[in-house]
Write a protein that holds these residues in place. Structure first.
Motif, PDB file in Angstrom:
ATOM      1  N   VAL A 144      41.242  36.115  32.136  1.00  0.00           N
ATOM      2  CA  VAL A 144      40.390  35.634  33.223  1.00  0.00           C
ATOM      3  C   VAL A 144      39.149  35.000  32.587  1.00  0.00           C
ATOM      4  O   VAL A 144      38.510  35.613  31.723  1.00  0.00           O
ATOM      5  N   ARG A 172      39.357  39.516  29.995  1.00  0.00           N
ATOM      6  CA  ARG A 172      38.406  38.599  30.624  1.00  0.00           C
ATOM      7  C   ARG A 172      37.427  38.104  29.573  1.00  0.00           C
ATOM      8  O   ARG A 172      37.070  38.839  28.648  1.00  0.00           O
ATOM      9  N   ASP A 193      35.470  33.519  33.219  1.00  0.00           N
ATOM     10  CA  ASP A 193      34.298  33.277  34.066  1.00  0.00           C
ATOM     11  C   ASP A 193      33.378  32.373  33.263  1.00  0.00           C
ATOM     12  O   ASP A 193      32.863  32.761  32.221  1.00  0.00           O
ATOM     13  N   LYS A 207      45.785  30.851  31.997  1.00  0.00           N
ATOM     14  CA  LYS A 207      46.081  31.355  33.346  1.00  0.00           C
ATOM     15  C   LYS A 207      47.030  32.550  33.270  1.00  0.00           C
ATOM     16  O   LYS A 207      48.104  32.471  32.682  1.00  0.00           O
ATOM     17  N   GLY A 208      46.615  33.654  33.854  1.00  0.00           N
ATOM     18  CA  GLY A 208      47.463  34.843  33.855  1.00  0.00           C
ATOM     19  C   GLY A 208      47.357  35.681  32.589  1.00  0.00           C
ATOM     20  O   GLY A 208      47.896  36.778  32.525  1.00  0.00           O
ATOM     21  N   ARG A 209      46.669  35.157  31.552  1.00  0.00           N
ATOM     22  CA  ARG A 209      46.502  35.915  30.308  1.00  0.00           C
ATOM     23  C   ARG A 209      45.084  36.402  30.147  1.00  0.00           C
ATOM     24  O   ARG A 209      44.827  37.494  29.630  1.00  0.00           O
TER      25      ARG A 209
END
Lengths: 368, 100
Positions: free
Chosen positions: A228, A183, A230, A224-226
């Motif tokens: 996250v 993330r 924010d 995306k998918g690797r």
């Protein structure tokens, strides 16, 4: 779960920000701690924090964020994490990483720590030091970040974005990928506390923000998918306010090093507020009934244009501390909202303080 | 990267993610870094089916094996279950709760 207060329909909080200490080896120019820092002598002891964690879990809190200051400056961090996870709380550590090493990380993991978030001031060591006032920080942070994932914990790279690093947002994303972070937070500095004091040295220009925004959005599909992402859009160039803290007294509570319970970490900047302390009143009672939490909870406190706005239960009037910092009163609509009569102030401040010039930084310290 | 979760894939909880019942609210949820995903009954069974074996230290079962278990459990056509499971898993991978 029932509360003893008169408030109806009050949901239990989701998260506790546990500011264990204001001590920190870094002196970041954007620190969100108050200008008046709690000295070590006023910090809650281990037993008091354990009781807070018990009460938090009973109240319905799901996640605890151990923060500061630098939370690893507390020698009892292992004990507090073990206690938190023992009562069913999910433990996050929000850290500068510079006091950590592999051995302590493994002890924290064994105590139940799930997630480590490391704040990065820049991707370039010398520029990171300009903001943190701490020599040698960057290589240490990278070393600790690698040790976090090696130890099997989740890693977040917190990229704190301001004028001096905003043009390297791609480098931050690449660094997060290289470190195998799950993330990244791309967090434009929020101008409270020390950051407000340094606004003229930190605020980027509108052109810088537009370029950064384009870069971030262009990277999202491949991430995306690797990873996250924010992404906190910078307030001073927005048209609608954020639901600060998910709404005042709705989801979060914050306990300061000396035990005051705040609806948000900057709430002490608001004049005329009084905060209850965990040493004097149970957490559930504070959450439901304390004057500080009641003051801006829900919609009854709202002035116009919020009161008749169909967004009032979406953004909850925005941020009280920002309303205070920019309009002089925390009772006003957050001026980020373009329906606010004060909205024009933002453009004025951004034009005045936003820039690329080298403005001297006031580093965070215990005495001004 | 989340395109085409297949029945041959094996998925597991991402680092820092836990399956937990909320002791105050009662529901099941996935807890991860700064986030919570509340699971309905179907999502809970999907997560359990794909991760149960991994929790005993074994490699996770394939998604296809989990689909078979769920089809039997819910007494529903396998194709329908497979479509639902792949969609749910793709979403949870995108949100960072599961990893392949």
């Amino acid at each position: 779960m029932t509360f003893c207060g008169a408030t109806t329909g009050l949901e239990p909080p989701l998260a506790l920000l546990a500011e264990l200490t204001h001590r920190c080896p870094l002196r970041c120019a954007y620190c969100s701690n108050p200008l008046a820092l709690d000295p070590a002598s006023r910090e809650l002891d281990t037993a008091a924090w354990c009781r807070v964690l018990d009460e938090a879990a009973d109240l319905g809190i799901i996640q605890v964020h151990f923060s500061g200051g630098e939370p690893t400056a507390r020698k009892d961090l292992e004990a507090l994490i073990a206690h938190a996870t023992g009562v069913g709380l999910y433990a996050n550590l929000i850290t500068s990483a510079v006091l950590l090493d592999r051995a302590r990380l493994e002890r924290l993991r064994d105590a139940g720590l799930q997630h480590v978030q490391i704040g990065f001031q820049d991707t370039q060591p010398a520029k990171a030091e300009l903001i943190s006032g701490f020599p040698g920080g960057q290589p240490k942070k990278l070393e600790v970040a690698r040790a976090v994932t090696d130890a099997g914990m989740a890693l977040t790279v917190n990229a704190i974005v301001q004028r001096h690093n905003i043009d390297r947002v791609d480098d931050f994303i690449d660094m997060a990928l290289e470190l195998k972070a799950g993330r990244i937070e791309i967090a434009n500095v929020q101008y409270y506390g020390w950051a407000l004091k340094n606004r003229a040295a930190l605020m980027p220009t509108r052109d810088q923000l537009i370029r950064m925004d384009e870069r971030v959005r262009s990277r999202l599909p491949e991430l995306k998918g690797r990873l996250v992402v924010d992404y906190v859009v910078p307030d001073y160039y927005a048209k609608r306010p954020k639901a600060c803290m998910g709404g005042w007294g709705r989801k979060f509570l914050n306990v300061t090093p000396s035990g005051s319970v705040l609806p948000c970490h900057a709430a002490e900047t608001i004049p005329g507020m009084s905060f209850d302390r965990v040493t004097e009143r149970p957490l559930a009672d504070i959450w439901a009934n304390s004057a500080a939490f009641q003051r801006y909870r829900g919609t009854d406190w709202m002035p116009q244009p919020c009161r008749s706005c169909d967004q009032k239960e979406i953004d909850w009037g925005g941020c009280r501390c920002q309303a205070l910092a920019l309009t002089g009163s925390a009772d006003n609509t957050d001026p980020v909202c373009d329906l606010s009569e004060h909205h024009g102030l933002l453009a004025e401040i951004a034009a005045e303080d936003g820039g690329t010039a080298e403005v001297p930084i006031t580093y965070r310290s215990f005495s001004l | 990267m989340t395109d085409g979760v297949t029945e041959e894939d094996r998925v597991r909880l991402a680092p820092g993610v836990m399956l937990r019942q909320d002791r105050v609210r009662g529901h099941w949820q996935l807890l991860g870094p700064e986030r919570v995903l509340i699971l309905d009954e179907v999502a809970l069974e999907v997560v359990r089916a794909v991760t149960t074996q991994a929790q005993t230290g074994q490699p996770p079962v394939t998604v296809g094996v989990a689909v078979g278990v769920l089809a039997a459990q819910f007494d529903a056509p396998r194709d329908e279950i497979a479509a639902d499971v792949l969609e749910v898993l793709g979403d949870m991978i995108t949100k960072g709760f599961l990893t392949r």
